[in-house]
Structure formats: C-alpha cells, structure tokens
Scaffold this motif. Structure first.
Motif, PDB file in Angstrom:
ATOM      1  N   ALA A 137       0.835  -1.203   0.000  1.00  0.00           N
ATOM      2  CA  ALA A 137       0.000   0.000   0.000  1.00  0.00           C
ATOM      3  C   ALA A 137       0.870   1.254   0.000  1.00  0.00           C
ATOM      4  N   GLN A 142      -9.452  -0.109   9.695  1.00  0.00           N
ATOM      5  CA  GLN A 142      -9.437  -0.813   8.413  1.00  0.00           C
ATOM      6  C   GLN A 142     -10.170  -0.001   7.354  1.00  0.00           C
ATOM      7  N   ILE A 143     -11.323   0.557   7.758  1.00  0.00           N
ATOM      8  CA  ILE A 143     -12.129   1.301   6.793  1.00  0.00           C
ATOM      9  C   ILE A 143     -11.375   2.548   6.334  1.00  0.00           C
ATOM     10  N   TYR A 174      -8.188   3.017   6.293  1.00  0.00           N
ATOM     11  CA  TYR A 174      -7.051   2.542   5.539  1.00  0.00           C
ATOM     12  C   TYR A 174      -7.427   2.292   4.068  1.00  0.00           C
ATOM     13  N   GLY A 175      -8.510   1.532   3.876  1.00  0.00           N
ATOM     14  CA  GLY A 175      -8.979   1.253   2.510  1.00  0.00           C
ATOM     15  C   GLY A 175      -9.451   2.506   1.813  1.00  0.00           C
ATOM     16  N   GLY A 176     -10.157   3.372   2.574  1.00  0.00           N
ATOM     17  CA  GLY A 176     -10.674   4.599   1.980  1.00  0.00           C
ATOM     18  C   GLY A 176      -9.553   5.485   1.454  1.00  0.00           C
ATOM     19  N   ILE A 201      -6.583   4.592   0.430  1.00  0.00           N
ATOM     20  CA  ILE A 201      -5.983   4.021  -0.786  1.00  0.00           C
ATOM     21  C   ILE A 201      -6.854   4.343  -2.002  1.00  0.00           C
ATOM     22  N   ILE A 202      -8.179   4.140  -1.852  1.00  0.00           N
ATOM     23  CA  ILE A 202      -9.054   4.376  -3.010  1.00  0.00           C
ATOM     24  C   ILE A 202      -9.029   5.847  -3.411  1.00  0.00           C
TER      25      ILE A 202
END
Lengths: 325, 326
Positions: free
Chosen positions: B259, B303-304, B306-308, B310-311
């Motif tokens: 990431a 986690q949310i 983190y993913g947000g 990246i997107i």
C-alpha cells in the motif's frame, strides 16, 4: 467426433489434470480414512472444501477478465457475519435472511466493479482497499465470533442425499450451473472472456466491456456470499477473521484449475477441482500420521510443485518472444 | 468559420503523489495537534519515524519488485525466517563476534528466498503472485518445523539490538538511520545506475527491454533478491527492537508495504514511480495508523480508513494521469 473430442481435451487439459489429481487424492483419502469409505466421510470431506470452492468460482470469473479480487475473503467474512445475524428464526425469516446475505455479497462485488471501471484503479489495488474496508465492516457487524445460524437447514445442507451423495456438492453444482451457466452463454459472458483475451479488441468490436467487468465482480461477490453462507451452515456461527486465508487460497485454486492469471482462458470447473485439491491435501496429511509440525511444510511443497508444473508451457514455446506474454 | 488557433496558457499541473501526501501529512498533523497537543511533541513524531522505519525498509524491496511489474507476497515469512534463523544462530553461538555472524545468516536466508522467487518468476516464467505465495507457504512450513524440532534460544545479537532498538543520543532512532542509508542506496540504484534503468525498462515492456539487449531475467532475479534482502534486514531490525523473533511477526507488514508503494504513486503495472513518493507513502500509513490508535478508534474503523485512503489517493492519481494525457 473423435477430432472434436481431442480438441475438447486439448483446450481443457489443465482443468482435466486438476480433476484427475482430485480423483486420485480422494481415492487415497477414502482408502486411508480410519472410518473407511462411507457417505458420512464423503460429506465431511466435501463440507471442508465447498466454501473455498464457491469463492474460487467467483475468483475465476474475475480472473477471466484479467482482473483479480483480493476482497473475496473479506466479502466471505462479511457475509458469514451477516448470516450469523440474519439466517435464523422461522422459515420465512431464514429465506429472507439468505436473500439479504446474497444481496450484500453481490452489492459488495458490484462496488468493486464500479471502482475498477469508473475509478480506473487497477483491480489488484482497488480490491486490496475494498478488502480492508469490508473486513472493517465485518468487524462492526460482529466484533467477536458468535451468533447463530438456523441449525435444521444447516443439518440438511451439510448431510447426504440417500446416504451417499453430499448435499454440499450438489448445492455447489446446481448453483454454479444455474448462475454461471446462463451468464457464460450470454453476451455478457462472452464479453467477460473477450475482455480477458484482448480488451482493446473487445472494446473496438462494440462489446459491453464495462458492463461485463462490473458483472464479473458482482458475480464474484455473490459466490463469495455463498461461501460465507455455507461456512455459516458449517460452523453455525459468524467469525469476522476467517477471510484472509480464503483470498489467497482462492487464487491458488484458480491457478491449479488451469485458468491463466493473464485472463481470457480457463474454466470454473477446473477451479472447483483446484479448491477441493487444496483442501484434500490438508485432510490427507491429517490422516497419514505425518508429524503435525511438518504439515504446513508439506502443504506448501505440494502447492509449490503444482504451481511449478505450469513452467511446462516453456517446453512448447518456439519463439523466444512468446516467453514474455 | 474556422476558429483561430492560439496557444492556451499551460494549465498548472495538479500536484504529484509526493506533494499530495505531504499536504495530507500536514493537514493530518494540524488536525490531530489541534485536537490533542501530544501530536506536536517531538518525542511522538520521532516515535512515529521509528515505527515507520521497519515498514520503510520493507517498502524499498516491495517498490523494486513492483517497478518490474511483479509482486512479492513472500515478505511475511521471509522476514520471520530471517529473524528466526539469525536469532537462533546467535542463541547457539553466543554473544560476541561469533554471534554477529548471525547477521550474515539472516541476510543469506533473505537472499536465498529472493533467489528462489526470482528463479521461478524470471526463468520458469511463473506468475509472481502465485509463485511467491507458494514460496511463502514453504518458508512458513520450514519455520514451523524448525520451531517444533529445536527449542533454540532466540536472542538478537548486540548489533541487531542496537540498530533495531537503540537511539543516537536519545535524538534519532538507529532504525531510522538504517532506513535513510538504505533509502540513499535505493535512490542511487534507481536514478544513477544502469541496473536501475533496467528495472524501469523491464517494468514498462519486458519484450522491448529484451530486444534492446537487456538480460531481463537477470534483472528480475536481482529485483527479487533485493526484496528478500530488504525483508531480512527488516526482520532482524524488528527482532532487535522486540528483543526476540516470534512467529507471524511479518504478517502485519505485507499489505501495508504494498500500500505504501502504491500510495507513493508507483504503478502496480510496473515501469513508473519515484522513490520519494514511496517514503511519503510509508509516513502517511504510519501516521494514520498511530493517530487512530492514539484516538482509540476501534480496529474496524482503522481498516475502513485505511482502505478509503488508498481508493481516494489512487483514484486521484489515475484521474490526474488521464487529465495529463488528454
């Protein structure tokens, strides 16, 4: 007739090899199992592998478009947690709960597809990110393992038909045939394969490229939801942390089943065999009385050798430039 | 009527990955600092650099491999194996000059695993995603077997402990110095050497690189060996920091490492990316993780977030790239 058959075999050689390997392993497993070959043993064996097989089917559809779904495990975990909260009560509630879980899975998959298509983010990065998000949501739904799933339905789905055929395998076959079968034959299905072979060519031919990609990811989500549901029937509970191993194992199953990670060629049936092979190897080691400490090494070595067999392709190459494809 | 063609003023280029992340870091720190003054303390910031250094070393290896258009999923157990076997060697050989040979053992483990990865990908032409995964599982198996057979003492050598956990005059953590030295080496490799240009060439189009006379297989092999060595260094630093090697110590570093590289603007398809972005990506991930921990946000929201991130970031890069092409 015979030339047609030979063509069929040549086009599916790797999937057929996976099925042959599975058959050999299964026979070995049944012959060394302390309780012998019975319907119960067969059902227990099938139940071990069916959840992974569902995820692998979904993964195959995405890989056929030359994509990859690294959120498959997270969707499975989320659906497993949702199932442990929704699939219980009277029959109507159970039916509604199953429908809701399937919808959640398909929606998560469609979201992946939209991010890949509209956001123009590489599938591997996009699904890595949504995987993190969805495992976060799974933790919100069920912070610690628990919940319950309707146990009468669970008993029925993990048992056997007539004491011989495992219900879980029938379920797998029926769902795959009923959902992937028609899609595969449709324009969307042809486009899924065409996109994997040559996306610019598919686009230039006027095929609905974007629609096919979103459909592929949505189907992957739906099949991951089936996996999560089945896991719920198996364990009668929900666990937010089950997903991680499913993601990478499903990719391994796809490769074992003969689908090229470069997309465009392969079969769902091969991946099912691949998933069941992976699980059979695990159970087989358990019953051979191998030192438990040596088990992970043996499993890893089997995967390594199976993957390395793919290098056989090099022997058929005539032009050095083909190596780089 | 034919419209007159005239030179339009060149649009101001949207900021690149390193710029955006620097901006995000400043905003994060300001917002955090206003909510809680602890975020402004130098001790806190140095602590973040210390935690980030381990991820930073891993990201160097991940970036070199991703630049060639491949991926190394064997990081977790390469890291654990290097830490396990080097500390086991120190435990068996005892402290002192003899024990320091454990460093070489760790590096040899890392280079060896990298070599196996590289041979599979470069010479057997197996997909890196699945081959390195299989290698990871085999290394896991070896480590488990080793732990079952030998109850060996796990002890970092003096050098490992100093580099991983020590500070220079309680000002700069030694691990950060290691990260900076390796970073300088990475920048030199990528920008000033033929080998570095070869990495970009192979990642852009391997067949073209091969036709231009580059032995692309050796380039790929080298990239995976570098990745293995970086994982090994990170593993020994971590063992020095935690004063022991433990199972699964590498698991939390695989996806953050990838990431960080991707957030830094390196294309996952290979061939494009700068090392500065990679450093910025490591800092961003480390800071987000630590701030959310300090604010006691539940793991789920971490986690949310983190993913947000990246997107949002990668989505922005791809729009920017599309706008530049247009």
């Amino acid at each position: 007739m015979i030339p047609a058959l030979r063509l069929l075999v040549r086009h599916n050689d790797r999937a057929l090899a996976a099925w042959a390997l599975l058959l050999a392993l299964l026979l070995l497993f049944l012959s060394i199992h302390p309780r012998g070959a019975s319907g119960g043993v067969l059902a227990a064996w099938a139940n071990q592998g069916v959840a992974l097989a569902f995820v692998a089917v979904g993964q195959t559809i995405v890989v056929l478009t030359r994509g990859i779904d690294l959120s498959a495990g997270a969707i499975l975990a989320l659906c497993n947690c949702a199932a442990s909260a929704l699939v219980r009560g009277d029959p109507a509630e159970v039916a509604l709960g199953i429908a809701a879980v399937c919808l959640i899975g398909a929606a998560c998959g469609a979201l992946n597809g939209l991010i890949v298509v509209r956001g123009r983010i590489q599938p591997i990065v996009a699904t890595l990110a949504t995987g993190a998000i969805l495992s976060g949501v799974a933790l919100l739904v069920r912070p610690t393992p628990g919940g319950s799933v309707d146990d009468r339905l669970a008993d029925a789905l993990t048992g056997t038909v007539g004491g011989v055929v495992p219900v879980s395998l029938l379920l797998l076959a029926v769902l795959v045939a009923a959902i992937w079968g028609p899609v595969r034959a449709s324009l969307t299905g042809r486009t899924i394969l065409a996109v994997g072979s040559a996306e610019p060519a598919a686009y230039m031919s006027g095929l609905p490229v974007d629609r096919a990609k979103v459909a592929a990811y949505a189907l992957a989500g739906l099949f991951a939801a089936f996996g999560g549901l089945f896991l719920g029937f198996q364990t009668l509970s929900g666990d937010p942390s089950v997903g991680a191993s499913y993601t990478l194992n499903s990719v391994a199953a796809v490769v074992l089943g003969g689908t090229a990670l470069a997309g465009g060629a392969g079969s769902v049936a091969g991946s099912i065999a691949g998933a069941l092979v992976l699980r059979t190897v695990g159970s087989l080691i358990f019953f051979t009385g191998l030192d438990p400490m040596a088990q992970p090494l043996f499993e890893g070595a089997v995967l390594l050798v199976a993957v390395a067999l793919g290098a056989g392709r090099l022997l058929r190459i005539r032009n050095r430039l083909e190596v780089f494809r | 009527m034919i419209p007159l063609v005239r030179a339009l003023p060149r649009p101001v280029a949207a900021p690149g990955p390193a710029g955006v992340i620097a901006l995000a870091l400043v905003v994060l720190l300001l917002a955090g600092g206003l909510a809680d003054p602890r975020f402004f303390s130098p001790a806190y910031l140095l602590q973040q650099l210390h935690t980030g250094a381990f991820l930073g070393v891993i990201a160097i290896g991940a970036m070199v491999v991703i630049l060639t258009g491949h991926i190394d999923l064997s990081v977790p157990w390469t890291l654990s194996a290097a830490a396990t076997f080097s500390t086991a060697f120190v435990g068996a050989a005892g402290e002192g000059a003899q024990g320091e040979l454990g460093l070489l053992v760790g590096l040899a483990v890392g280079a060896g695993i990298g070599l196996v990865n590289g041979i599979g990908v470069a010479y057997l032409r197996l997909p890196s995603m699945i081959w390195t995964l299989a290698v990871n599982m085999v290394v896991l198996g070896v480590c488990v077997l080793h732990a079952g057979l030998y109850a060996s003492g796990s002890r970092p050598s003096a050098v490992m402990a100093t580099l991983g956990g020590g500070w220079i005059g309680s000002l700069v953590p030694n691990a950060v110095v290691v990260w900076m030295v390796l970073s300088a080496a990475a920048v030199f490799l990528l920008r000033r050497t033929v080998a570095g240009r070869c990495l970009y060439a192979v990642g852009t189009r391997e067949s073209a690189a091969w036709l231009s006379g580059i032995d692309t297989r050796r380039v790929l092999l080298g990239a995976f060996v570098i990745s293995g060595l970086c994982s090994a260094v990170a593993g020994m630093l971590l063992a020095g920091y935690a004063n022991q090697a433990y199972q699964r110590m590498g698991d939390p570093y695989l996806l953050p490492g990838i990431a960080a590289v991707v957030l830094g603007g390196t294309s996952i398809l290979g061939g494009r990316g700068s090392y500065g972005g990679c450093v910025a990506g490591v800092l961003l991930i480390t800071l987000i993780t630590s701030m959310l921990s300090l604010l006691q946000v539940p793991e789920a929201f971490k986690q949310i977030a983190y993913g947000g991130v990246i997107i949002l970031m990668v989505g922005y890069y791809s729009r920017r790239a599309a706008a530049e092409r247009a």
